[in-house]
Design a protein around this motif. Sequence first.
Motif, PDB file in Angstrom:
ATOM      1  N   MET A 148       0.834  -1.172  -0.025  1.00  0.00           N
ATOM      2  CA  MET A 148       0.454  -0.201  -0.227  1.00  0.00           C
ATOM      3  C   MET A 148       0.770   1.597  -0.151  1.00  0.00           C
ATOM      4  N   SER A 149       0.913   2.215  -1.363  1.00  0.00           N
ATOM      5  CA  SER A 149       1.556   3.606  -0.735  1.00  0.00           C
ATOM      6  C   SER A 149       0.437   4.907   0.274  1.00  0.00           C
ATOM      7  N   LYS A 150       1.939   5.363   0.305  1.00  0.00           N
ATOM      8  CA  LYS A 150       2.154   5.975   2.067  1.00  0.00           C
ATOM      9  C   LYS A 150       1.396   6.961   0.995  1.00  0.00           C
ATOM     10  N   GLY A 151       0.448   8.005   2.167  1.00  0.00           N
ATOM     11  CA  GLY A 151       0.140   8.927   1.852  1.00  0.00           C
ATOM     12  C   GLY A 151      -0.384   9.400   2.829  1.00  0.00           C
ATOM     13  N   PRO A 152      -1.364  10.702   3.003  1.00  0.00           N
ATOM     14  CA  PRO A 152      -1.588  11.710   4.712  1.00  0.00           C
ATOM     15  C   PRO A 152      -1.908  10.846   5.303  1.00  0.00           C
ATOM     16  N   PRO A 153      -1.431  10.840   6.467  1.00  0.00           N
ATOM     17  CA  PRO A 153      -2.227  10.184   7.671  1.00  0.00           C
ATOM     18  C   PRO A 153      -4.469  10.601   7.784  1.00  0.00           C
ATOM     19  N   THR A 154      -4.681   9.272   7.272  1.00  0.00           N
ATOM     20  CA  THR A 154      -5.821   9.888   7.518  1.00  0.00           C
ATOM     21  C   THR A 154      -6.237   8.398   8.029  1.00  0.00           C
ATOM     22  N   ILE A 155      -7.650   9.278   9.200  1.00  0.00           N
ATOM     23  CA  ILE A 155      -8.172   7.629  10.147  1.00  0.00           C
ATOM     24  C   ILE A 155      -8.617   6.623   8.966  1.00  0.00           C
ATOM     25  N   ALA A 156      -8.347   6.326   7.907  1.00  0.00           N
ATOM     26  CA  ALA A 156      -9.163   5.165   7.635  1.00  0.00           C
ATOM     27  C   ALA A 156      -7.931   4.637   7.587  1.00  0.00           C
ATOM     28  N   ARG A 157      -6.608   4.648   7.793  1.00  0.00           N
ATOM     29  CA  ARG A 157      -5.211   4.659   7.366  1.00  0.00           C
ATOM     30  C   ARG A 157      -4.682   4.179   8.282  1.00  0.00           C
ATOM     31  N   ALA A 158      -5.022   4.361   9.647  1.00  0.00           N
ATOM     32  CA  ALA A 158      -4.964   4.597  10.892  1.00  0.00           C
ATOM     33  C   ALA A 158      -6.047   3.340  11.390  1.00  0.00           C
ATOM     34  N   ILE A 159      -7.319   3.881  11.509  1.00  0.00           N
ATOM     35  CA  ILE A 159      -7.571   2.382  11.935  1.00  0.00           C
ATOM     36  C   ILE A 159      -7.676   0.854  10.932  1.00  0.00           C
ATOM     37  N   ARG A 160      -6.842   0.087  10.336  1.00  0.00           N
ATOM     38  CA  ARG A 160      -6.834  -0.476   9.042  1.00  0.00           C
ATOM     39  C   ARG A 160      -5.613  -1.061   9.655  1.00  0.00           C
ATOM     40  N   SER A 161      -4.405   0.323   9.486  1.00  0.00           N
ATOM     41  CA  SER A 161      -3.933  -0.582  10.222  1.00  0.00           C
ATOM     42  C   SER A 161      -3.448  -0.884  11.913  1.00  0.00           C
ATOM     43  N   ALA A 162      -4.406  -0.468  12.946  1.00  0.00           N
ATOM     44  CA  ALA A 162      -5.155  -0.886  14.145  1.00  0.00           C
ATOM     45  C   ALA A 162      -5.579  -2.196  13.511  1.00  0.00           C
ATOM     46  N   LEU A 163      -6.106  -2.554  13.170  1.00  0.00           N
ATOM     47  CA  LEU A 163      -7.339  -3.852  12.723  1.00  0.00           C
ATOM     48  C   LEU A 163      -6.193  -4.588  12.559  1.00  0.00           C
ATOM     49  N   LEU A 164      -5.283  -4.408  11.604  1.00  0.00           N
ATOM     50  CA  LEU A 164      -4.770  -5.397  10.951  1.00  0.00           C
ATOM     51  C   LEU A 164      -3.487  -5.733  12.363  1.00  0.00           C
ATOM     52  N   THR A 165      -3.413  -5.402  13.389  1.00  0.00           N
ATOM     53  CA  THR A 165      -2.658  -5.489  14.527  1.00  0.00           C
ATOM     54  C   THR A 165      -2.981  -6.292  15.044  1.00  0.00           C
ATOM     55  N   SER A 166      -1.991  -7.871  15.563  1.00  0.00           N
ATOM     56  CA  SER A 166      -2.799  -9.089  16.135  1.00  0.00           C
ATOM     57  C   SER A 166      -2.193  -8.853  17.316  1.00  0.00           C
ATOM     58  N   VAL A 223      -5.110   5.330  17.319  1.00  0.00           N
ATOM     59  CA  VAL A 223      -5.591   5.876  16.395  1.00  0.00           C
ATOM     60  C   VAL A 223      -6.512   6.995  17.763  1.00  0.00           C
ATOM     61  N   ALA A 224      -7.159   7.168  18.777  1.00  0.00           N
ATOM     62  CA  ALA A 224      -8.383   7.780  19.694  1.00  0.00           C
ATOM     63  C   ALA A 224      -7.878   8.399  19.838  1.00  0.00           C
ATOM     64  N   ARG A 225      -6.318   8.902  19.864  1.00  0.00           N
ATOM     65  CA  ARG A 225      -5.032  10.117  20.277  1.00  0.00           C
ATOM     66  C   ARG A 225      -4.596  10.745  19.398  1.00  0.00           C
ATOM     67  N   GLU A 226      -4.053  10.235  18.318  1.00  0.00           N
ATOM     68  CA  GLU A 226      -4.438  11.021  17.361  1.00  0.00           C
ATOM     69  C   GLU A 226      -5.756  11.665  16.311  1.00  0.00           C
ATOM     70  N   TRP A 227      -6.680  11.483  16.372  1.00  0.00           N
ATOM     71  CA  TRP A 227      -7.887  11.834  15.838  1.00  0.00           C
ATOM     72  C   TRP A 227      -8.388  13.051  17.269  1.00  0.00           C
ATOM     73  N   ARG A 228      -8.772  12.492  17.946  1.00  0.00           N
ATOM     74  CA  ARG A 228      -8.842  13.868  18.759  1.00  0.00           C
ATOM     75  C   ARG A 228      -7.901  14.958  18.939  1.00  0.00           C
ATOM     76  N   LEU A 229      -6.403  14.469  18.758  1.00  0.00           N
ATOM     77  CA  LEU A 229      -5.496  15.833  18.252  1.00  0.00           C
ATOM     78  C   LEU A 229      -5.664  16.710  17.257  1.00  0.00           C
ATOM     79  N   GLY A 230      -6.285  16.342  15.825  1.00  0.00           N
ATOM     80  CA  GLY A 230      -6.647  16.888  15.057  1.00  0.00           C
ATOM     81  C   GLY A 230      -5.466  16.269  14.052  1.00  0.00           C
ATOM     82  N   ARG A 231      -4.490  15.184  14.073  1.00  0.00           N
ATOM     83  CA  ARG A 231      -3.789  14.634  13.082  1.00  0.00           C
ATOM     84  C   ARG A 231      -4.370  13.596  12.889  1.00  0.00           C
ATOM     85  N   LEU A 232      -5.355  13.284  12.339  1.00  0.00           N
ATOM     86  CA  LEU A 232      -6.091  12.821  10.960  1.00  0.00           C
ATOM     87  C   LEU A 232      -6.956  13.313  10.099  1.00  0.00           C
TER      88      LEU A 232
END
Length: 267
Positions: free
Chosen positions: A1-19, A31-40
């Motif tokens: 997957m190509s790199k892109g800006p930090p989006t909410i979907a990319r951050a969530i997908r990464s967390a879901l694929l963490t085992s 993810v929750a912190r980065e979203w709350r701080l406006g970084r996604l």
Amino acid sequence: MSKGPPTIARAIRSALLTSGPAAKVFAARYVAREWRLGRLEFAFDVPMPDRPARPERPELLAPRKMPRRSKAGSQGSRIALWHALAHIEFVAIDLALDIVGRFGAGMKRDFADDFLSVAADEAMHFALLDRKLRSLGSQYGALPAHGGLWQAAEEISHDVAARLAIVPMVLEARGLDVTPQTIEWVKSQGDCNGARILERILDDEIRHVGFGTKHFIGHCEAAGITPQNLWQCLVKKHFRGAIKPPFNDSARFAGGLSLDFYQSLAS
């Protein structure tokens, strides 16, 4: 997957694929912190995985194949209880993340606000329960676990109303019903620490049911549909179990889930 800006979907997908359990907890909180701080960025530019990554343990079994618990009050029964609760909270991390990543594009921003805060709560709950297991000489993954929790959500991955109706408004609401009795049993065993953990979880789950109910009602009102009627229809269609008493009516009401939703379906 190509790199892109930090989006909410990319951050969530990464967390879901963490085992790994510890890594999953960290990823959900991140993810929750980065979203709350406006970084996604509020952008849904990648799909969600069909299933989240899972650790090698616990072994997931069908409900009918789950082993019988040890004699009530024994060390084995206590470990089995805390392990079952830890598994519920571990799966709940992914459920909260997935509902935002899968349906957030069609919902308002506060949908993401609410359910990413739920994901962080569930991560904290799991960490508390895993620590409890370790204090008993065990750990998450040491026992088999119920394999149907994610399956229930997977079968309604096409419809945000169905997901809201079944996960927070049925499954989590059932937790409001049974947790007070579990707290009393834990207290009867002299486990004050365990009782405090469950009381904290109960308080948070009332809020989680409230988020689910709020967004379900908002979705219905936007579509001009009576919420109670649609909820009952969706439960009959998608929920295989029974809506059965006893109900913790006061906790359900505190979460916005009034009797006129579930009373007519009670078996």
